[in-house]
Design an enzyme around this catalytic site. Sequence first.
Site: not given
Length: 710
Positions: A401, A455, A450, A279, A403, A338, A361
């Site tokens: 973002n 958020e 966070e 990357c 979980d 990344h 990307d």
Amino acid sequence: MDQMAALKFRSVDLQSPRNNQEHHTQEMGLKRLVVRRGQSFLLQLHFSRPFHFGTDYLTFVAETGPAPTELLGTRATFSLTQARQGNVWSASDFTIDTNSLFVSLFTPSNAVIGPYTLKIEISQGQGHSVTHPLGTFILLFNPWNAEDDVYLPSEILLQEYIMMDYGFVYKGHERFITSWPWNYGQFEEDIIDICFEILNKSLYFLENPSKDYSQRNDPVYVCRVVSAMINSNDDNGVLQGNWGEDYSRGVSPLEWNGSVAILRQWLARGRQPVKYGQCWVFAAVMCTVMRCLGVPTRVVSNFRSAHNMDRNLTVDTYYDQNAEMLPTQKRDKIWNFHVWNECWMIRKDLPPGYNGWQVLDPTPQQTSSGIFCCGPASVKAIREGEVHLPYDTPFVYAEVNADEVIWLFRDGQAQEILDHNTHSIGKEISTKMVGSAKRQNITSSYKYPEGSPEERSVFMKASQKMLGPGRASSPFLDLLGSRGSQDQPAQLQLHLARTPEWGQDLLLKLHALRVPDRVHPRGPIRLVVHFCAQALLHQGGTREPLWRQTVHLNLDFGEEIQWPLLLPYDNYRNKLTDEKLIRVSGIAKVEDMGRSMLVLKDISLEPPNLSIEVSKRAEVGKALRVHITLTNTLMTALSNCMMVLEGSGLIDGQISKNIGTLVAGHTIHIQLDLYPIKTGPRQLQVLISSNEIKEIKGYKDIFVAAARAP
């Protein structure tokens, strides 16, 4: 009479040194004309006699691409006039000096970028015209121009994101971030040609060359094409990815110092993909290409980056009862870090409010419109959860973002949730600070703090858009929207008892504190803790266990225990990847209870330190003495050591030197002379690789003065 004689063309001076200076392209050289759109440049035409406006007629023709046409914007025909006519191709503001004509050419701020040919047609009245070639020029995006879609209204930022030809890429782990010096080298003389050659090898060009060229006025289109072309998954792109550990058919991604060698190799070997990239290499090379083309660009690292292929905004991780992190067949992963790009531009294709930094990307992760590319995705759209806006915003949103749900895997299936982390992904999002070698944390531009109400509110909004209204009220989504920790009878933490060094035994301490819970509000408990250590891979997976230990603890209410753990060097020697990361995990079970607890500690082992010193004054063309020192602080020899030096403006290409074996505890001193090529701030990058450690890196910032007059 003389003025009635036909006006004959003699020669042209494209005024490249002056024009390039005014267009901020002088670093690309002064021999050929490289200009930016939306800005005038000067030509000097020489004729057989003085030019007479009103009886002599000059028409200029600028063309780019295969089969240029005015309809597609790849051909422009414009006559000499006294004053410029708005945002269109024009030739005006001329002055006459005997047989010379100085004329100002203007390109519109939305012109197609690329290499152009320029011709002139000379006629008198209704007579026949004669056409002469004037030469070629290259037209680039212009972030200095307020009318250009890539306009960036700050000279300080332009110096960083266009003119700076070296910088840092941030790698490693959220708690052990390393700055990796990189030579972008976007102004090396042949790089601009390679950049346009990359565009000419894209699938879009091969499918419809004329249409592709006509869209090269749009930075959204150009950066999307470049994002696809830096990887080679669909095409003969620049780099081939390799996330295994066998790089014998090419160069390890860790052994590149900069983009120039990669881009030159791609061209020299018949536009075949260069082996290999990961990357940070993909993103650094894209930064070179985009800065070269005139788009403000920076390299951004996201630590603990989710690779969420099924778009459900959760990534599952599995451990067994012995604390071993298990491989998974799912493509969802959490990468240690990344790296991607941000490019600065106006988004006319989006509603108002989403201009500015856009994520691109080039690492091939998933297809977008059938091609391996990603972006541009507005950073503001990511922050606000507007995942319906193009391009690829849901994927990037999940990277920062999603979980993490950690499961205990037993008897062939996931049986217990050990942890549900709403804040473990998208950490320490970093880029190089403007005008400094320091790291800048830009996490707040991607998301609200966070755990804040904003958020979680944005997360639920994005979830409902990505999962659809029918699935948005699922019990699992309700779990994700809820807060609160599980009721546990003890708090467990792993700490390092001393700084970890590669080649040394690792000493850790388990801190265990008995706290009240519903089942055992005050009484003593007995814990069995299984520990496991594994080499941590860049893409989030692990290798086979390299160390195990089991600990039995008795904890009275309110009692705190510190239990030492020793991980011997012999256990991890020859077991780690090039990144030298170890994950120590522990699963604690309370006897007489079904509840399990998880404790984790990631350890990064630092390579030996490289020292670079230079003689006091650096001057163009004058010998600059460089001293490089490396002490092998390990308990083992470093074999087959190879040193590579690179630095635009200091070295033409690379200098490689085989320095053999460095015995444990010994120091090597290397001296050599460089002959700087360009003035201004420069950076020397030094990489020493060996069989044992692939990446011992150092850099030295050097200011090069102009050559003193003899």
